[in-house]
Scaffold this motif. Structure first.
Motif, mmCIF file in Angstrom:
data_model
loop_
_atom_site.group_PDB
_atom_site.id
_atom_site.type_symbol
_atom_site.label_atom_id
_atom_site.label_comp_id
_atom_site.label_asym_id
_atom_site.label_seq_id
_atom_site.Cartn_x
_atom_site.Cartn_y
_atom_site.Cartn_z
ATOM 1 N N PRO A 161 0.829 -1.209 0.000
ATOM 2 C CA PRO A 161 0.000 0.000 0.000
ATOM 3 C C PRO A 161 0.866 1.264 0.000
ATOM 4 N N ALA A 162 0.302 2.344 -0.495
ATOM 5 C CA ALA A 162 0.955 3.655 -0.477
ATOM 6 C C ALA A 162 -0.008 4.650 0.152
ATOM 7 N N VAL A 163 0.540 5.594 0.912
ATOM 8 C CA VAL A 163 -0.292 6.605 1.569
ATOM 9 C C VAL A 163 0.133 7.985 1.081
ATOM 10 N N MET A 164 -0.865 8.785 0.723
ATOM 11 C CA MET A 164 -0.640 10.152 0.260
ATOM 12 C C MET A 164 -1.521 11.097 1.074
ATOM 13 N N VAL A 165 -0.956 12.221 1.465
ATOM 14 C CA VAL A 165 -1.716 13.297 2.089
ATOM 15 C C VAL A 165 -1.896 14.370 1.029
ATOM 16 N N ALA A 166 -3.131 14.818 0.847
ATOM 17 C CA ALA A 166 -3.428 15.829 -0.172
ATOM 18 C C ALA A 166 -4.143 17.010 0.469
ATOM 19 N N VAL A 167 -3.638 18.199 0.193
ATOM 20 C CA VAL A 167 -4.311 19.436 0.564
ATOM 21 C C VAL A 167 -4.872 20.010 -0.726
ATOM 22 N N LEU A 168 -6.194 20.060 -0.836
ATOM 23 C CA LEU A 168 -6.860 20.590 -2.018
ATOM 24 C C LEU A 168 -7.295 22.018 -1.729
ATOM 25 N N ILE A 169 -6.933 22.922 -2.623
ATOM 26 C CA ILE A 169 -7.309 24.328 -2.498
ATOM 27 C C ILE A 169 -8.192 24.657 -3.692
ATOM 28 N N GLY A 170 -9.435 24.991 -3.428
ATOM 29 C CA GLY A 170 -10.384 25.267 -4.495
ATOM 30 C C GLY A 170 -9.935 26.423 -5.360
ATOM 31 N N ALA A 171 -10.102 26.266 -6.675
ATOM 32 C CA ALA A 171 -9.669 27.279 -7.636
ATOM 33 C C ALA A 171 -10.775 27.499 -8.661
ATOM 34 N N GLU A 172 -10.625 28.543 -9.406
ATOM 35 C CA GLU A 172 -11.535 28.831 -10.515
ATOM 36 C C GLU A 172 -10.810 28.503 -11.809
ATOM 37 N N THR A 173 -11.452 27.699 -12.660
ATOM 38 C CA THR A 173 -10.803 27.347 -13.919
ATOM 39 C C THR A 173 -10.946 28.480 -14.925
ATOM 40 N N GLN A 174 -9.908 28.619 -15.745
ATOM 41 C CA GLN A 174 -9.915 29.604 -16.810
ATOM 42 C C GLN A 174 -9.801 28.876 -18.134
ATOM 43 N N ALA A 175 -10.061 29.553 -19.207
ATOM 44 C CA ALA A 175 -9.943 28.942 -20.526
ATOM 45 C C ALA A 175 -8.508 28.450 -20.739
#
Length: 181
Positions: free
Chosen positions: A165-179
């Motif tokens: 098994p592999a363990v990853m910690v992820a911090v997701l920061i919401g963003a606005e997509t652009q073209a």
């Protein structure tokens, strides 16, 4: 299970509001060895300080944050070979993902490839084991414990080609997509 310590303030003094396992942890029956823990969340905009002591992951509507919101996610990936079993049921796995990873499950492509894209900047830290990051052109990058990936809203998939098994910690920061440029 992940232990979480949450601090805050009471009567002008720093205090521990909670110390223990995270309630929003799920071990997947349809994908043995796959585990997700949504350890923390902030909503769109600034996180109010001092913290009020409430658990922000209880009743969360989406694992993917709105613009300027955040999520702290811990993921344990079983070896990819676990999906090769004759007992593997992709429909059951998909239903379990939708129930426990709302918002993120819908970002995955329906072909079962694991490819997905979210409107977020993700700080991904491999804490144990090995993972391979696959990009949409087929490029694969081998990652080991201590490696960091800054995922900028691009189409990708995570692979565990190892036997552990592999363990990853992820911090997701919401963003606005652009073209696209």
């Amino acid at each position: 299970m992940v232990r979480r310590v949450v601090t805050g303030e009471k009567d002008g003094k720093s205090v521990i509001f909670s110390d223990g396992p995270v309630a929003n942890t799920h071990d997947y029956a349809a994908v043995p060895g796959f585990q997700t823990t949504l350890a923390w969340a902030t909503l769109q905009g600034m996180a109010p300080l001092p913290h009020d002591g409430k658990d922000p992951v209880v009743g969360i509507q989406s694992v993917v944050p709105d613009p300027h919101g955040t999520r702290l996610l811990v993921v344990q990936f079983p070896p990819d070979s676990s999906l090769d079993s004759a007992d593997f049921d992709p429909v059951a796995a998909g239903a379990e993902y939708e129930a426990h990873l709302p918002g993120l499950a819908q970002a995955f492509e329906p072909d079962g490839s694991g490819m997905h894209r979210t409107a977020s900047v993700d700080y991904d830290i491999i804490v144990s084991g090995e993972l391979w990051l696959e990009l949409d052109d087929g490029e694969m990058r081998h990652l080991k414990a201590g490696d960091i990936v800054i995922q900028n809203g691009t189409r990708h998939a995570w692979r565990n080609r190892s036997t552990m098994p592999a363990v990853m910690v992820a911090v997701l920061i919401g963003a606005e997509t652009q073209a696209a440029r």
